[in-house]
Design a protein around this motif. Structure first.
Motif, PDB file in Angstrom:
ATOM      1  N   LEU A 205       2.507  -6.683 -21.446  1.00 40.86           N
ATOM      2  CA  LEU A 205       1.896  -7.703 -20.583  1.00 40.86           C
ATOM      3  C   LEU A 205       2.407  -7.594 -19.157  1.00 40.86           C
ATOM      4  O   LEU A 205       1.628  -7.683 -18.203  1.00 40.86           O
ATOM      5  CB  LEU A 205       2.192  -9.092 -21.150  1.00 40.86           C
ATOM      6  N   ASN A 206       3.716  -7.387 -18.988  1.00 41.17           N
ATOM      7  CA  ASN A 206       4.260  -7.233 -17.638  1.00 41.17           C
ATOM      8  C   ASN A 206       3.659  -6.033 -16.929  1.00 41.17           C
ATOM      9  O   ASN A 206       3.402  -6.076 -15.716  1.00 41.17           O
ATOM     10  CB  ASN A 206       5.777  -7.095 -17.702  1.00 41.17           C
ATOM     11  N   SER A 207       3.446  -4.959 -17.666  1.00 38.20           N
ATOM     12  CA  SER A 207       2.841  -3.773 -17.066  1.00 38.20           C
ATOM     13  C   SER A 207       1.423  -4.074 -16.574  1.00 38.20           C
ATOM     14  O   SER A 207       1.030  -3.679 -15.461  1.00 38.20           O
ATOM     15  CB  SER A 207       2.817  -2.632 -18.083  1.00 38.20           C
ATOM     16  N   LEU A 208       0.645  -4.794 -17.363  1.00 35.36           N
ATOM     17  CA  LEU A 208      -0.720  -5.155 -16.966  1.00 35.36           C
ATOM     18  C   LEU A 208      -0.713  -6.166 -15.822  1.00 35.36           C
ATOM     19  O   LEU A 208      -1.591  -6.125 -14.937  1.00 35.36           O
ATOM     20  CB  LEU A 208      -1.476  -5.721 -18.163  1.00 35.36           C
ATOM     21  N   ILE A 209       0.250  -7.069 -15.817  1.00 31.32           N
ATOM     22  CA  ILE A 209       0.345  -8.050 -14.730  1.00 31.32           C
ATOM     23  C   ILE A 209       0.692  -7.355 -13.411  1.00 31.32           C
ATOM     24  O   ILE A 209       0.128  -7.683 -12.351  1.00 31.32           O
ATOM     25  CB  ILE A 209       1.380  -9.134 -15.070  1.00 31.32           C
ATOM     26  N   LEU A 210       1.615  -6.400 -13.466  1.00 28.76           N
ATOM     27  CA  LEU A 210       1.948  -5.645 -12.249  1.00 28.76           C
ATOM     28  C   LEU A 210       0.739  -4.872 -11.737  1.00 28.76           C
ATOM     29  O   LEU A 210       0.542  -4.749 -10.517  1.00 28.76           O
ATOM     30  CB  LEU A 210       3.108  -4.693 -12.535  1.00 28.76           C
ATOM     31  N   MET A 211      -0.083  -4.360 -12.646  1.00 29.05           N
ATOM     32  CA  MET A 211      -1.306  -3.677 -12.226  1.00 29.05           C
ATOM     33  C   MET A 211      -2.280  -4.664 -11.575  1.00 29.05           C
ATOM     34  O   MET A 211      -2.901  -4.352 -10.546  1.00 29.05           O
ATOM     35  CB  MET A 211      -1.973  -2.997 -13.418  1.00 29.05           C
ATOM     36  N   THR A 212      -2.420  -5.846 -12.145  1.00 33.73           N
ATOM     37  CA  THR A 212      -3.292  -6.863 -11.552  1.00 33.73           C
ATOM     38  C   THR A 212      -2.774  -7.309 -10.194  1.00 33.73           C
ATOM     39  O   THR A 212      -3.545  -7.525  -9.257  1.00 33.73           O
ATOM     40  CB  THR A 212      -3.391  -8.075 -12.496  1.00 33.73           C
ATOM     41  N   MET A 213      -1.468  -7.433 -10.068  1.00 32.86           N
ATOM     42  CA  MET A 213      -0.867  -7.795  -8.782  1.00 32.86           C
ATOM     43  C   MET A 213      -1.117  -6.707  -7.740  1.00 32.86           C
ATOM     44  O   MET A 213      -1.393  -7.004  -6.564  1.00 32.86           O
ATOM     45  CB  MET A 213       0.629  -8.039  -8.964  1.00 32.86           C
ATOM     46  N   ALA A 214      -1.033  -5.448  -8.159  1.00 28.06           N
ATOM     47  CA  ALA A 214      -1.328  -4.345  -7.245  1.00 28.06           C
ATOM     48  C   ALA A 214      -2.796  -4.364  -6.828  1.00 28.06           C
ATOM     49  O   ALA A 214      -3.117  -4.082  -5.667  1.00 28.06           O
ATOM     50  CB  ALA A 214      -0.983  -3.013  -7.908  1.00 28.06           C
ATOM     51  N   LEU A 215      -3.683  -4.695  -7.755  1.00 28.80           N
ATOM     52  CA  LEU A 215      -5.104  -4.817  -7.420  1.00 28.80           C
ATOM     53  C   LEU A 215      -5.331  -5.912  -6.395  1.00 28.80           C
ATOM     54  O   LEU A 215      -6.102  -5.740  -5.432  1.00 28.80           O
ATOM     55  CB  LEU A 215      -5.912  -5.102  -8.688  1.00 28.80           C
ATOM     56  N   ASP A 216      -4.653  -7.037  -6.556  1.00 26.05           N
ATOM     57  CA  ASP A 216      -4.782  -8.147  -5.609  1.00 26.05           C
ATOM     58  C   ASP A 216      -4.312  -7.736  -4.223  1.00 26.05           C
ATOM     59  O   ASP A 216      -4.983  -8.011  -3.218  1.00 26.05           O
ATOM     60  CB  ASP A 216      -3.981  -9.340  -6.127  1.00 26.05           C
TER      61      ASP A 216
END
Length: 380
Positions: free
Chosen positions: A113-124
């Protein structure tokens, strides 16, 4: 399928061993350190969740993903640390078979989940820097909420597949887990028969959930750097670089040590003792949740302003001075902050104040002078 020797006793529980070479006289010290680490991590991340719930001004896409990361960090530390603390406080390291599998599932769930959240944060960040005009239309609260919920669901798929596979395996030998918690590597070492295929499958899944988000994060940061270099303003360029550099350090701490832990057995020259593996695992698992509230939250202007207003309000309420002929009035100029007048001596009568009152008044003046427009001002 592999054959299981009938002479073996089937494992019904596991025991968390932790550090092999740690002397018993240091058990209490280690337990207290992990306890303070747990409390600090939970309180720091919970502060962001409370601020987000109370302040409507923080209910924006950027803070939605920060709250999601904070909840994930709270969940991970709550799953991992209490049993480790119990192991060193009162030797309570035993876990039931299914309890250990549940802990393993949740450990890898929050890691994915943290890995996917960091990816979403990078997208933002990528959309905000590279497409600033279209960002408000593309990244709305509804969009970010949907991406966040999708991350929480998808992360469960990868860890769920591994957990289901382990329920069909046989554990018939040793039950001591040389790790700080139940995870795939430590449990795979206890499975009966040849474990190479099982480890390779787990390794492939882990590398996929780690490397795909990491590849997008690297791509987004390259695009951000290119866009920043095209900026004409030096101040905006330095601010963006500072933010990206800080986040890049956290991402490096999260990904690089994890890669070495999972890949150590594929490199003969890379030897990692059990204690070194535990230390490395604890470092990349517990250090980012500890500092994430400071990196992602306290560096943001809006949260700092809210905290300054809270501190100012309580300081204005507590540092009241009375007496004398001259007076000064303390007023507040922050939007939404209730006026908190304080009556005290005029500056010309400061010499008649006691030493303690003078120190308190000077402390008040220094604290308010740092941000007079948004906190409090002193009017003679």
């Amino acid at each position: 399928m592999f054959q299981v020797d009938e002479n073996y006793t089937r494992v019904s529980e596991f025991v968390i061993v932790g550090f092999l070479n740690l002397q018993p006289k240091y058990f209490d010290l280690v337990a207290w350190n992990f306890f303070f680490l747990y409390v600090t991590t939970v309180v720091g991340n919970l502060l962001l969740v409370v601020l987000f719930a109370l302040k409507h001004s923080l209910q924006k896409p950027m803070y939605i993903i920060m709250v999601s990361l904070a909840l994930s960090d709270i969940g991970f530390t709550t799953v991992a640390l209490p049993k480790l603390i119990a192991r060193y406080w009162w030797n309570g390291g035993s876990l039931g078979f299914h309890t250990c599998l549940f802990q393993k599932h949740m450990i890898h769930y929050f890691g994915s989940l943290n890995s996917l959240i960091l990816m979403t944060m990078a997208l933002d960040r990528y959309l905000a820097v590279c497409f600033p005009l279209r960002y408000p239309m593309w990244m709305t609260n509804t969009t970010m909420t949907g991406l966040t919920l999708l991350s929480w669901v998808v992360a469960n798929i990868f860890s769920g597949i591994s957990t289901v596979n382990f329920t069909m395996m046989s554990f018939c030998g040793p039950n001591q887990i040389i790790q700080a918690f139940c995870d795939t590597i430590s449990l795979t070492a206890l499975v009966c028969g040849d474990t190479r295929q099982k480890f390779n499958t787990a390794f492939t899944v882990a590398m996929f959930i780690l490397n795909v988000p990491l590849a997008f994060i690297i791509f987004s940061y390259i695009c951000i750097v290119v866009s920043v270099l095209r900026m004409s303003g030096g101040q905006g360029r330095m601010k963006t670089f500072s933010t990206c550099a800080t986040q890049g350090c956290i991402i490096s701490i999260y990904y690089i040590p994890r890669f070495f832990v999972y890949s150590a057995r594929f490199f003969p020259n890379l030897t990692m003792t059990p204690d070194k593996r535990i230390v490395t695992t604890l470092f990349y698992s517990l250090f980012p949740p500890l500092i994430n509230p400071f990196i992602y939250c306290l560096r943001t202007r809006e949260i700092k302003q809210i905290l300054i207003r809270w501190v100012c309000y309580h300081r204005c309420d507590e540092l009241s001075l009375f007496g004398g002929n001259g007076v000064f009035a303390l007023r507040t100029s922050s939007p939404g902050l209730v006026d908190a007048p304080i009556i005290g001596r005029h500056q010309s009568d400061k010499g008649h104040l006691s030493r303690d009152d003078s120190n308190r008044l000077e402390l008040l003046r220094q604290g308010l002078s740092e941000n007079p427009g948004r906190t409090c001002g002193i009017t003679p």
